[in-house]
Scaffold this active site. Structure first.
Site, mmCIF file in Angstrom:
data_model
loop_
_atom_site.group_PDB
_atom_site.id
_atom_site.type_symbol
_atom_site.label_atom_id
_atom_site.label_comp_id
_atom_site.label_asym_id
_atom_site.label_seq_id
_atom_site.Cartn_x
_atom_site.Cartn_y
_atom_site.Cartn_z
ATOM 1 N N ARG A 72 3.878 0.338 12.912
ATOM 2 C CA ARG A 72 3.610 -0.999 12.399
ATOM 3 C C ARG A 72 3.698 -0.968 10.878
ATOM 4 O O ARG A 72 2.954 -0.243 10.216
ATOM 5 C CB ARG A 72 2.216 -1.468 12.833
ATOM 6 C CG ARG A 72 1.896 -2.848 12.310
ATOM 7 C CD ARG A 72 0.442 -3.249 12.503
ATOM 8 N NE ARG A 72 0.174 -4.402 11.632
ATOM 9 C CZ ARG A 72 -0.990 -4.679 11.083
ATOM 10 N NH1 ARG A 72 -2.033 -3.878 11.283
ATOM 11 N NH2 ARG A 72 -1.130 -5.730 10.308
ATOM 12 N N ASN A 90 -7.852 -5.859 14.617
ATOM 13 C CA ASN A 90 -8.210 -4.743 13.746
ATOM 14 C C ASN A 90 -9.720 -4.582 13.765
ATOM 15 O O ASN A 90 -10.452 -5.576 13.666
ATOM 16 C CB ASN A 90 -7.767 -5.000 12.300
ATOM 17 C CG ASN A 90 -6.270 -5.049 12.135
ATOM 18 O OD1 ASN A 90 -5.513 -4.768 13.064
ATOM 19 N ND2 ASN A 90 -5.816 -5.408 10.943
ATOM 20 N N TRP A 113 -4.920 3.496 11.805
ATOM 21 C CA TRP A 113 -4.796 3.228 10.378
ATOM 22 C C TRP A 113 -5.374 4.414 9.623
ATOM 23 O O TRP A 113 -6.551 4.686 9.726
ATOM 24 C CB TRP A 113 -5.537 1.951 9.984
ATOM 25 C CG TRP A 113 -5.302 1.647 8.536
ATOM 26 C CD1 TRP A 113 -6.043 2.095 7.471
ATOM 27 C CD2 TRP A 113 -4.220 0.873 7.989
ATOM 28 N NE1 TRP A 113 -5.494 1.647 6.303
ATOM 29 C CE2 TRP A 113 -4.378 0.898 6.589
ATOM 30 C CE3 TRP A 113 -3.150 0.172 8.544
ATOM 31 C CZ2 TRP A 113 -3.500 0.237 5.729
ATOM 32 C CZ3 TRP A 113 -2.287 -0.474 7.689
ATOM 33 C CH2 TRP A 113 -2.462 -0.444 6.301
ATOM 34 N N GLU A 136 -5.568 1.731 -1.438
ATOM 35 C CA GLU A 136 -6.583 1.044 -0.635
ATOM 36 C C GLU A 136 -7.143 -0.164 -1.399
ATOM 37 O O GLU A 136 -8.328 -0.255 -1.687
ATOM 38 C CB GLU A 136 -7.682 2.023 -0.225
ATOM 39 C CG GLU A 136 -8.741 1.471 0.716
ATOM 40 C CD GLU A 136 -8.174 0.702 1.905
ATOM 41 O OE1 GLU A 136 -8.728 -0.357 2.220
ATOM 42 O OE2 GLU A 136 -7.167 1.147 2.496
ATOM 43 N N TRP A 137 -6.250 -1.083 -1.755
ATOM 44 C CA TRP A 137 -6.604 -2.364 -2.343
ATOM 45 C C TRP A 137 -7.554 -2.210 -3.546
ATOM 46 O O TRP A 137 -7.246 -1.491 -4.467
ATOM 47 C CB TRP A 137 -7.149 -3.303 -1.251
ATOM 48 C CG TRP A 137 -6.179 -3.437 -0.111
ATOM 49 C CD1 TRP A 137 -6.358 -3.004 1.170
ATOM 50 C CD2 TRP A 137 -4.857 -4.006 -0.141
ATOM 51 N NE1 TRP A 137 -5.237 -3.270 1.940
ATOM 52 C CE2 TRP A 137 -4.303 -3.882 1.162
ATOM 53 C CE3 TRP A 137 -4.079 -4.606 -1.133
ATOM 54 C CZ2 TRP A 137 -3.034 -4.334 1.479
ATOM 55 C CZ3 TRP A 137 -2.810 -5.056 -0.818
ATOM 56 C CH2 TRP A 137 -2.303 -4.921 0.473
ATOM 57 N N TYR A 166 -13.160 -1.905 12.524
ATOM 58 C CA TYR A 166 -13.601 -0.738 11.753
ATOM 59 C C TYR A 166 -15.076 -0.384 11.892
ATOM 60 O O TYR A 166 -15.442 0.759 11.640
ATOM 61 C CB TYR A 166 -13.264 -0.941 10.277
ATOM 62 C CG TYR A 166 -11.788 -0.799 9.995
ATOM 63 C CD1 TYR A 166 -11.209 0.451 9.829
ATOM 64 C CD2 TYR A 166 -10.964 -1.913 9.938
ATOM 65 C CE1 TYR A 166 -9.848 0.590 9.602
ATOM 66 C CE2 TYR A 166 -9.599 -1.785 9.709
ATOM 67 C CZ TYR A 166 -9.055 -0.528 9.540
ATOM 68 O OH TYR A 166 -7.709 -0.387 9.319
ATOM 69 N N PHE A 187 -7.478 7.007 4.029
ATOM 70 C CA PHE A 187 -7.518 6.678 5.461
ATOM 71 C C PHE A 187 -6.457 7.426 6.272
ATOM 72 O O PHE A 187 -6.419 7.302 7.496
ATOM 73 C CB PHE A 187 -7.272 5.178 5.658
ATOM 74 C CG PHE A 187 -8.470 4.292 5.459
ATOM 75 C CD1 PHE A 187 -9.187 3.829 6.547
ATOM 76 C CD2 PHE A 187 -8.874 3.913 4.196
ATOM 77 C CE1 PHE A 187 -10.285 2.995 6.378
ATOM 78 C CE2 PHE A 187 -9.963 3.074 4.002
ATOM 79 C CZ PHE A 187 -10.676 2.608 5.100
ATOM 80 N N ASN A 207 -1.637 -10.619 8.708
ATOM 81 C CA ASN A 207 -2.637 -9.571 8.874
ATOM 82 C C ASN A 207 -3.973 -10.039 8.304
ATOM 83 O O ASN A 207 -4.071 -10.408 7.137
ATOM 84 C CB ASN A 207 -2.216 -8.299 8.131
ATOM 85 C CG ASN A 207 -3.282 -7.217 8.239
ATOM 86 O OD1 ASN A 207 -3.411 -6.554 9.257
ATOM 87 N ND2 ASN A 207 -4.088 -7.049 7.187
ATOM 88 N N GLU A 208 -4.991 -10.048 9.136
ATOM 89 C CA GLU A 208 -6.371 -10.291 8.721
ATOM 90 C C GLU A 208 -6.515 -11.502 7.794
ATOM 91 O O GLU A 208 -6.903 -11.379 6.630
ATOM 92 C CB GLU A 208 -6.951 -9.041 8.046
ATOM 93 C CG GLU A 208 -7.021 -7.842 8.960
ATOM 94 C CD GLU A 208 -7.683 -6.629 8.309
ATOM 95 O OE1 GLU A 208 -7.984 -6.671 7.098
ATOM 96 O OE2 GLU A 208 -7.913 -5.628 9.013
ATOM 97 N N GLU A 210 -5.090 -2.024 14.201
ATOM 98 C CA GLU A 210 -5.655 -1.098 13.221
ATOM 99 C C GLU A 210 -7.008 -0.598 13.698
ATOM 100 O O GLU A 210 -7.825 -1.382 14.182
ATOM 101 C CB GLU A 210 -5.876 -1.750 11.847
ATOM 102 C CG GLU A 210 -4.651 -2.017 11.026
ATOM 103 C CD GLU A 210 -4.996 -2.624 9.657
ATOM 104 O OE1 GLU A 210 -6.111 -2.334 9.135
ATOM 105 O OE2 GLU A 210 -4.161 -3.356 9.124
ATOM 106 N N HIS A 217 1.219 -9.168 4.792
ATOM 107 C CA HIS A 217 0.061 -8.293 4.619
ATOM 108 C C HIS A 217 -0.370 -8.373 3.153
ATOM 109 O O HIS A 217 -0.388 -7.383 2.430
ATOM 110 C CB HIS A 217 0.390 -6.860 5.039
ATOM 111 C CG HIS A 217 -0.817 -6.040 5.387
ATOM 112 N ND1 HIS A 217 -0.901 -5.256 6.529
ATOM 113 C CD2 HIS A 217 -1.989 -5.855 4.740
ATOM 114 C CE1 HIS A 217 -2.064 -4.631 6.554
ATOM 115 N NE2 HIS A 217 -2.745 -4.980 5.475
ATOM 116 N N GLN A 274 0.802 -1.217 0.000
ATOM 117 C CA GLN A 274 0.000 0.000 0.000
ATOM 118 C C GLN A 274 0.840 1.274 0.000
ATOM 119 O O GLN A 274 0.338 2.333 -0.386
ATOM 120 C CB GLN A 274 -0.941 0.004 1.205
ATOM 121 C CG GLN A 274 -2.002 -1.080 1.130
ATOM 122 C CD GLN A 274 -2.931 -1.059 2.320
ATOM 123 O OE1 GLN A 274 -2.671 -1.705 3.330
ATOM 124 N NE2 GLN A 274 -4.016 -0.324 2.217
#
Length: 492
Positions: free
Chosen positions: A82, A317, A442, A449-450, A319, A458, A180-181, A396, A134, A25
């Site tokens: 991070r 994480n 984050w 952003e993917w 949101y 963000f 990550n996730e 995050e 990630h 990213q």
């Protein structure tokens, strides 16, 4: 920790405040320093996959501007950063050799970049927190062994990569995150297909197989660290899982209230318990076994032993929040369909709704600080006694805001109020017994952003994607004061 009596709430002594990013990213330099393609390079170059056809080839040029970025972190006053290490920078030959267990030579140019970043952080009194994965899997491993569907081969490949990172950086990195996730990797990558590698053919099966391999890859990497490095290096290792809060939808009759409560709990177990239960309790949640049946892989006794207790802390994480109730075709006594009409989502069997009064971020995610509070307490109650002394690290939390111009970014009041609401929710959870030890915003800066490309921002720092100029937003200054004071102002 103190509650508000002078207009602020204070956090426990030693509470860790940081910001976060991920390699694909922010780094850019996709064809520099010996790096090979990853699955996101391939995915992003595929027409229709990413908004505006954006790729991470340049991202925000952190690869060349890391010193400037560390200086901005220093100016904020945060204590930790991070970041993630790019597997394709460290072992660009993985998947390309005659034998799959041969990764080729370590890429010294890639090692040199992370050496320099880590040293720059430490020179500025900022603790490096390194994520090993990630989402940027080397493309050749996807082609060679099916990526995260690759069974023992991909598990061992990840463990070998992790060993290189521990060897090269573990003298200075004292907090490691394996994955990550993994929920996103498993479901978005191998079920819904909105993330790389974009697989959708078997949503009733492949997400479960992928998750199984991700879990065992994590556990094997942790074993490498604990057996070979942890005592000498004195660090800690864990995993970061993502989860939104699920609140039972309101209902008038007793049966519906009970059904909605069960749906909310089931959704949390399918979301977070899918990964957290094997890591902290030793096996998948019973409700997942019942719903997915033979499509959910099983762990051997040896694998259960490998997994249970394989995280020194609980990385989380978070949101957003939604109301939950059963889906129309959910039947408690019947498993989900085994054919291609089925999916992980049908197995979960919930419908999610929102309160129209809730504010929403630019991603359309609900802003509900009390949901964060409830999730932290749920995590503490279910897993707290099984976490190996490291407490909860919020790795995050943040929001996208449509601050398209520098002027808008310098007055991002929505983001400031988001952080205030969520930090106050976290503080209430701590006051009720949640053992939260740190919080990472984050993100440090606007970035790729993917699947949304560069359309969503963000960051605490605004980035001009043409010139790469960085500008601290109002939220960066506000969050910096929070970190410096170890306290959050209650009111505007």
């Amino acid at each position: 920790m103190t509650t508000a009596n002078d207009g602020v709430v204070r956090f426990p002594d030693g509470f860790l405040w940081g910001t976060a990013t991920a390699s694909y990213q922010v780094e850019g330099a996709s064809n520099e320093g010996g790096r090979c393609d990853c699955i996101w390079d391939t995915f992003a170059r595929t027409p229709g996959r990413v908004v505006n056809g954006d790729t991470g080839a340049r991202a925000v040029d952190h690869y060349h501007r890391y010193k400037e970025d560390v200086a901005l972190m220093k100016a904020m006053g945060v204590g930790a950063y991070r970041f993630s290490i790019a597997w394709p920078r460290i072992l660009p030959g993985a998947g390309l050799q005659e034998h799959v267990e041969d990764d080729g030579p370590v890429n010294e140019a890639g090692v040199a970049f992370y050496d320099a970043l880590i040293d720059e952080l430490l020179a500025n009194d900022i603790k490096p927190v390194a994520t090993l994965y990630h989402w940027d899997l080397p493309q050749a491993l996807d082609e060679r062994c099916g990526g995260w569907l690759g069974g023992r081969a991909i598990q061992e490949a990840f463990a070998r990569y992790a060993r290189v990172c521990f060897e090269r950086f573990g003298d200075r990195v004292k907090t490691w995150i394996t994955l990550n996730e993994p929920w996103c990797s498993a479901w978005l990558g191998y079920g819904s297909g909105v993330h790389a590698p974009g697989r959708t053919a078997h949503p009733q099966r492949e997400p479960y197989e992928t998750a199984h391999n991700l879990l065992l890859a994590h556990a094997r990497a942790v074993k490498v660290y604990r057996d070979e490095f942890q005592i000498a290096q004195g660090g800690r290792i864990g995993i970061t899982l993502n989860c939104d809060w699920r609140e039972p939808a309101a209902a008038d009759d007793e049966a519906r209230v009970a059904a909605n409560k069960a749906a909310a709990e089931r959704s949390l177990l399918f979301f977070l318990g899918w990964f957290a239960d094997p890591i902290y309790l030793g096996d998948y949640p019973q409700v997942m076994k019942k719903r997915a049946g033979e499509r959910l892989p099983t762990f051997s006794d040896e694998e259960k032993e490998l997994l249970k207790g394989s995280s020194d802390y609980f990385g989380l994480n978070h949101y957003g929040t939604a109301y939950a109730e059963p889906s129309q075709d959910y039947d408690e006594e019947s498993p989900g369909p085994n054919d291609d009409t089925g999916s992980y989502e049908r197995d979960e069997g919930t419908v999610l709704t929102s309160d129209p009064a809730w504010k929403r971020t630019d991603m359309g995610w609900n802003v509900v600080g009390w949901g964060f509070e409830k999730l932290l307490l749920w995590v503490q109650n279910r897993y707290g006694s099984h976490v190996l002394g490291g407490g909860i690290l919020v790795t995050e939390n943040g929001c996208a805001v449509a601050d398209r111009t520098k002027e808008e970014a310098e007055n991002d009041d929505f983001r400031v109020e988001f952080y205030r609401e969520y930090l106050l929710g976290m503080h209430r959870a701590i006051a009720q017994g949640a053992d939260v030890r740190g919080y990472f915003a984050w993100s440090f800066c606007d970035n790729y952003e993917w699947a949304e490309g560069y359309a969503k921002r963000f960051g605490l720092h605004w980035v001009n994607y043409e010139t790469m100029e960085r500008t601290p937003k109002k939220s960066a200054r506000w969050f910096g004061r929070v970190a410096g004071d170890n306290a959050v102002p209650v009111a505007h």
